[in-house]
Design a protein around this motif. Structure first.
Motif, PDB file in Angstrom:
ATOM      1  N   GLU A  86       0.827  -1.199   0.000  1.00 58.51           N
ATOM      2  CA  GLU A  86       0.000   0.000   0.000  1.00 58.51           C
ATOM      3  C   GLU A  86       0.871   1.263   0.000  1.00 58.51           C
ATOM      4  OE1 GLU A  86      -0.153  -2.302   2.302  1.00 58.51           O
ATOM      5  OE2 GLU A  86      -2.144  -3.215   2.358  1.00 58.51           O
ATOM      6  N   GLN A  87       0.289   2.340  -0.466  1.00 61.11           N
ATOM      7  CA  GLN A  87       0.940   3.643  -0.379  1.00 61.11           C
ATOM      8  C   GLN A  87       0.723   4.222   1.020  1.00 61.11           C
ATOM      9  OE1 GLN A  87       2.813   5.036  -2.861  1.00 61.11           O
ATOM     10  NE2 GLN A  87       2.464   3.138  -3.997  1.00 61.11           N
ATOM     11  N   PRO A  88       1.695   4.966   1.549  1.00 57.47           N
ATOM     12  CA  PRO A  88       1.483   5.591   2.856  1.00 57.47           C
ATOM     13  C   PRO A  88       0.268   6.513   2.826  1.00 57.47           C
ATOM     14  CG  PRO A  88       3.795   5.736   2.196  1.00 57.47           C
ATOM     15  CD  PRO A  88       3.045   5.243   0.994  1.00 57.47           C
ATOM     16  N   SER A  89      -0.427   6.574   3.939  1.00 53.79           N
ATOM     17  CA  SER A  89      -1.572   7.475   4.038  1.00 53.79           C
ATOM     18  C   SER A  89      -1.088   8.918   4.126  1.00 53.79           C
ATOM     19  CB  SER A  89      -2.410   7.127   5.264  1.00 53.79           C
ATOM     20  OG  SER A  89      -1.658   7.358   6.457  1.00 53.79           O
ATOM     21  N   LEU A  90      -2.018   9.851   3.982  1.00 54.64           N
ATOM     22  CA  LEU A  90      -1.656  11.264   4.082  1.00 54.64           C
ATOM     23  C   LEU A  90      -1.102  11.577   5.469  1.00 54.64           C
ATOM     24  CD1 LEU A  90      -1.654  14.054   2.737  1.00 54.64           C
ATOM     25  CD2 LEU A  90      -3.992  14.384   3.565  1.00 54.64           C
ATOM     26  N   SER A 156       4.090   0.811   2.235  1.00 54.51           N
ATOM     27  CA  SER A 156       3.906   0.975   3.671  1.00 54.51           C
ATOM     28  C   SER A 156       2.937  -0.057   4.230  1.00 54.51           C
ATOM     29  CB  SER A 156       3.368   2.384   3.970  1.00 54.51           C
ATOM     30  OG  SER A 156       3.035   2.522   5.324  1.00 54.51           O
ATOM     31  N   CYS A 157       3.236  -0.497   5.478  1.00 50.81           N
ATOM     32  CA  CYS A 157       2.281  -1.277   6.259  1.00 50.81           C
ATOM     33  C   CYS A 157       1.483  -0.291   7.101  1.00 50.81           C
ATOM     34  CB  CYS A 157       3.006  -2.269   7.166  1.00 50.81           C
ATOM     35  SG  CYS A 157       4.019  -3.500   6.310  1.00 50.81           S
ATOM     36  N   ARG A 158       0.214  -0.226   6.884  1.00 52.24           N
ATOM     37  CA  ARG A 158      -0.612   0.781   7.547  1.00 52.24           C
ATOM     38  C   ARG A 158      -0.618   0.579   9.068  1.00 52.24           C
ATOM     39  NH1 ARG A 158      -4.121   3.587   4.102  1.00 52.24           N
ATOM     40  NH2 ARG A 158      -2.980   3.872   2.138  1.00 52.24           N
ATOM     41  N   VAL A 159      -0.576   1.676   9.786  1.00 56.68           N
ATOM     42  CA  VAL A 159      -0.641   1.653  11.248  1.00 56.68           C
ATOM     43  C   VAL A 159      -2.098   1.563  11.665  1.00 56.68           C
ATOM     44  CG1 VAL A 159      -0.020   2.863  13.370  1.00 56.68           C
ATOM     45  CG2 VAL A 159       1.438   3.076  11.351  1.00 56.68           C
ATOM     46  N   ARG A 161      -2.918   0.544  15.244  1.00 57.48           N
ATOM     47  CA  ARG A 161      -3.008   0.762  16.697  1.00 57.48           C
ATOM     48  C   ARG A 161      -1.646   1.186  17.229  1.00 57.48           C
ATOM     49  NH1 ARG A 161      -3.302  -4.877  15.912  1.00 57.48           N
ATOM     50  NH2 ARG A 161      -5.569  -4.824  16.004  1.00 57.48           N
ATOM     51  N   LEU A 162      -1.648   1.726  18.445  1.00 61.96           N
ATOM     52  CA  LEU A 162      -0.398   2.180  19.057  1.00 61.96           C
ATOM     53  C   LEU A 162       0.573   1.035  19.276  1.00 61.96           C
ATOM     54  CD1 LEU A 162       1.259   4.455  20.405  1.00 61.96           C
ATOM     55  CD2 LEU A 162       0.031   3.971  22.528  1.00 61.96           C
ATOM     56  N   SER A 163       0.065  -0.150  19.593  1.00 62.83           N
ATOM     57  CA  SER A 163       0.943  -1.294  19.864  1.00 62.83           C
ATOM     58  C   SER A 163       1.733  -1.721  18.636  1.00 62.83           C
ATOM     59  CB  SER A 163       0.114  -2.468  20.388  1.00 62.83           C
ATOM     60  OG  SER A 163      -0.844  -2.880  19.426  1.00 62.83           O
ATOM     61  N   ASP A 164       1.332  -1.301  17.444  1.00 59.13           N
ATOM     62  CA  ASP A 164       2.095  -1.638  16.231  1.00 59.13           C
ATOM     63  C   ASP A 164       3.526  -1.114  16.311  1.00 59.13           C
ATOM     64  OD1 ASP A 164      -0.173  -2.799  15.288  1.00 59.13           O
ATOM     65  OD2 ASP A 164      -0.645  -1.249  13.825  1.00 59.13           O
ATOM     66  N   TRP A 165       3.739  -0.035  17.048  1.00 63.67           N
ATOM     67  CA  TRP A 165       5.082   0.543  17.182  1.00 63.67           C
ATOM     68  C   TRP A 165       5.919  -0.204  18.207  1.00 63.67           C
ATOM     69  CZ3 TRP A 165       6.835   4.545  14.156  1.00 63.67           C
ATOM     70  CH2 TRP A 165       5.870   5.206  13.386  1.00 63.67           C
ATOM     71  N   TYR A 166       5.298  -1.039  19.038  1.00 65.97           N
ATOM     72  CA  TYR A 166       6.007  -1.691  20.134  1.00 65.97           C
ATOM     73  C   TYR A 166       5.713  -3.189  20.138  1.00 65.97           C
ATOM     74  CZ  TYR A 166       6.161   3.203  21.521  1.00 65.97           C
ATOM     75  OH  TYR A 166       6.337   4.571  21.520  1.00 65.97           O
ATOM     76  N   SER A 167       5.982  -3.855  19.021  1.00 62.27           N
ATOM     77  CA  SER A 167       5.711  -5.295  18.927  1.00 62.27           C
ATOM     78  C   SER A 167       6.592  -6.104  19.872  1.00 62.27           C
ATOM     79  CB  SER A 167       5.912  -5.772  17.483  1.00 62.27           C
ATOM     80  OG  SER A 167       7.249  -5.544  17.047  1.00 62.27           O
ATOM     81  N   PHE A 168       7.680  -5.504  20.360  1.00 66.62           N
ATOM     82  CA  PHE A 168       8.564  -6.203  21.301  1.00 66.62           C
ATOM     83  C   PHE A 168       7.832  -6.604  22.574  1.00 66.62           C
ATOM     84  CE2 PHE A 168      12.477  -7.359  23.296  1.00 66.62           C
ATOM     85  CZ  PHE A 168      12.379  -6.952  24.623  1.00 66.62           C
ATOM     86  N   PHE A 169       6.837  -5.804  22.966  1.00 65.91           N
ATOM     87  CA  PHE A 169       6.101  -6.076  24.191  1.00 65.91           C
ATOM     88  C   PHE A 169       4.930  -7.035  23.975  1.00 65.91           C
ATOM     89  CE2 PHE A 169       7.878  -1.771  24.774  1.00 65.91           C
ATOM     90  CZ  PHE A 169       8.670  -2.021  25.884  1.00 65.91           C
ATOM     91  N   VAL A 187       5.153  -1.289  11.483  1.00 65.02           N
ATOM     92  CA  VAL A 187       4.794  -0.015  10.852  1.00 65.02           C
ATOM     93  C   VAL A 187       5.733   0.311   9.691  1.00 65.02           C
ATOM     94  CG1 VAL A 187       3.777   0.912  12.947  1.00 65.02           C
ATOM     95  CG2 VAL A 187       6.216   1.241  12.514  1.00 65.02           C
ATOM     96  N   TYR A 188       6.363  -0.704   9.121  1.00 63.62           N
ATOM     97  CA  TYR A 188       7.315  -0.502   8.036  1.00 63.62           C
ATOM     98  C   TYR A 188       6.764   0.470   6.980  1.00 63.62           C
ATOM     99  CZ  TYR A 188      10.079  -1.581   3.902  1.00 63.62           C
ATOM    100  OH  TYR A 188      10.868  -1.480   2.785  1.00 63.62           O
ATOM    101  N   PRO A 189       7.603   1.449   6.509  1.00 66.39           N
ATOM    102  CA  PRO A 189       8.989   1.722   6.896  1.00 66.39           C
ATOM    103  C   PRO A 189       9.108   2.936   7.828  1.00 66.39           C
ATOM    104  CG  PRO A 189       8.557   2.795   4.827  1.00 66.39           C
ATOM    105  CD  PRO A 189       7.227   2.236   5.300  1.00 66.39           C
TER     106      PRO A 189
END
Length: 350
Positions: A86-90, A156-159, A161-169, A187-189
């Motif tokens: 997908e293309q990144p969102s605005l 882009s992988c669309r975001v 939820r907030l947890s997408d940034w912290y998959s380590f947890f 949330v690449y890239p």
């Protein structure tokens, strides 16, 4: 009344027993999922939010684990990893532009601070233009080396939820037996791309600016280079730890900081009269450029918040950009400390 309570309790007893038996069964059998490779047609979801399976061959999918870089779990039925095309969102583009403006604004601020001049000179303007070239070149190179390589485009992988940034947890531990390590850039890239941009900003600055600063502005011009060697790692650290929070709040961060910075710029003027403040905005070249820069940041914050979902109405909000500056100029005389005199008069010693 006592009999009524007994009847109600007796009605609830079967449901309590059913719930207890269900919990007991879950405790005995635990969480079940298919370990190892599975057949393509087999429905075998993976535990956790971000664990998925990849296609091994025509007949089998892999065991549960992290998806490859640039891939994301598509659904909960088969937990298959799919490539993000997908293309990144605005909103994502504005997020990347936020980092671009952040680095550029800090470069310009430290160049202006190191110059310690009340007016712009040709040398200072040239250093500002040099910083602009550095940041623009770094942004272009960052996009070109990111997949799809060699093109001014991003996948882009669309975001979601907030947890997408912290998959380590969110690495699952089924039945407390083993931990499935599914940490990945969900949330690449947007996460890695900012780090690459910061590194390229530092490299282009070290290649271009030191020689130019030493030639046209020998002593003070190099101070801004040293400042950048401090703030670029600090920005990278903030992004590494709080990128998800910044992603959710950056439009409001821009708008708030630009308003505070604009008020601070006016507050440092010694003469706080309306006439002096208005005259300084239009007769002093440095003040006018700084004011226009703040207005540009106001506009960016408004556009990032509204996302132009209602084009005509949201564009009309840009007419409100000069209001904060006008409000300060009009009300500055009411906040002059001279107007606030204490009623307490100390007694005179005889």
């Amino acid at each position: 009344m006592h009999l009524m309570h007994i009847n109600m309790a007796s009605r609830k007893m079967p449901w309590i027993l059913i719930g207890s038996i269900s919990l007991l069964g879950l405790a005995v059998h635990g969480y079940e999922y298919v370990k190892g490779p599975v057949l393509v047609e087999e429905i075998a979801p993976c535990p956790g939010l971000y664990c998925g399976r990849t296609r091994l061959n025509k007949t089998h999918n892999s065991a549960c684990g992290q998806c490859p870089r640039g891939w994301k779990v598509s659904n909960n039925t088969h937990s298959l990893c799919r490539e993000c095309l997908e293309q990144p969102s605005l909103y994502d583009w504005f997020f990347l532009a936020f980092h671009f403006l952040l680095v550029l604004s800090l470069h310009w601020y430290f160049i202006d601070a190191s110059a310690k001049r009340l007016k712009f000179t040709k040398e200072v303007i040239l250093l500002h233009f040099c910083a602009l070239i550095e940041v623009v070149l770094s942004a272009i190179l960052t996009v070109l080396i990111t997949v799809p390589s060699g093109r001014l485009a991003l996948h882009s992988c669309r975001v979601t939820r907030l947890s997408d940034w912290y998959s380590f947890f969110h690495n699952p531990n089924p039945n407390y037996e083993e931990t499935l390590h599914c940490t990945q850039e969900v949330v690449y890239p947007l996460y890695s791309l900012v780090f690459v941009f910061y590194v390229l900003c530092g490299l282009t600055m070290l290649v271009i600016r030191p020689g130019l600063a030493a030639r046209i502005y020998p002593r003070r011009g190099q101070a801004a280079v040293y400042d950048a060697l401090y703030f670029l790692p600090i920005l990278a650290l903030i992004h590494g730890l709080g990128s998800g929070l910044v992603y959710m709040a950056y439009p409001y961060i821009v708008l708030t900081l630009s308003l505070v910075s604009c008020a601070s710029h006016f507050a440092f003027k010694l003469d706080q009269s309306m006439r002096s403040l208005l005259k300084g905005c239009f007769t002093d070249q440095r003040n006018l450029i700084i004011l226009i820069g703040h207005w540009a940041l106001h506009a960016f914050g408004i556009l990032a918040i509204t996302q132009l979902t209602h084009l005509e109405f949201h564009l009309s909000l840009l007419t409100l950009i000069p209001l904060p500056a006008l409000f300060y100029v009009i009300t500055a005389r009411f906040t002059d400390p001279v107007n606030f005199k204490s009623d307490f008069q100390p007694s005179m010693a005889h």
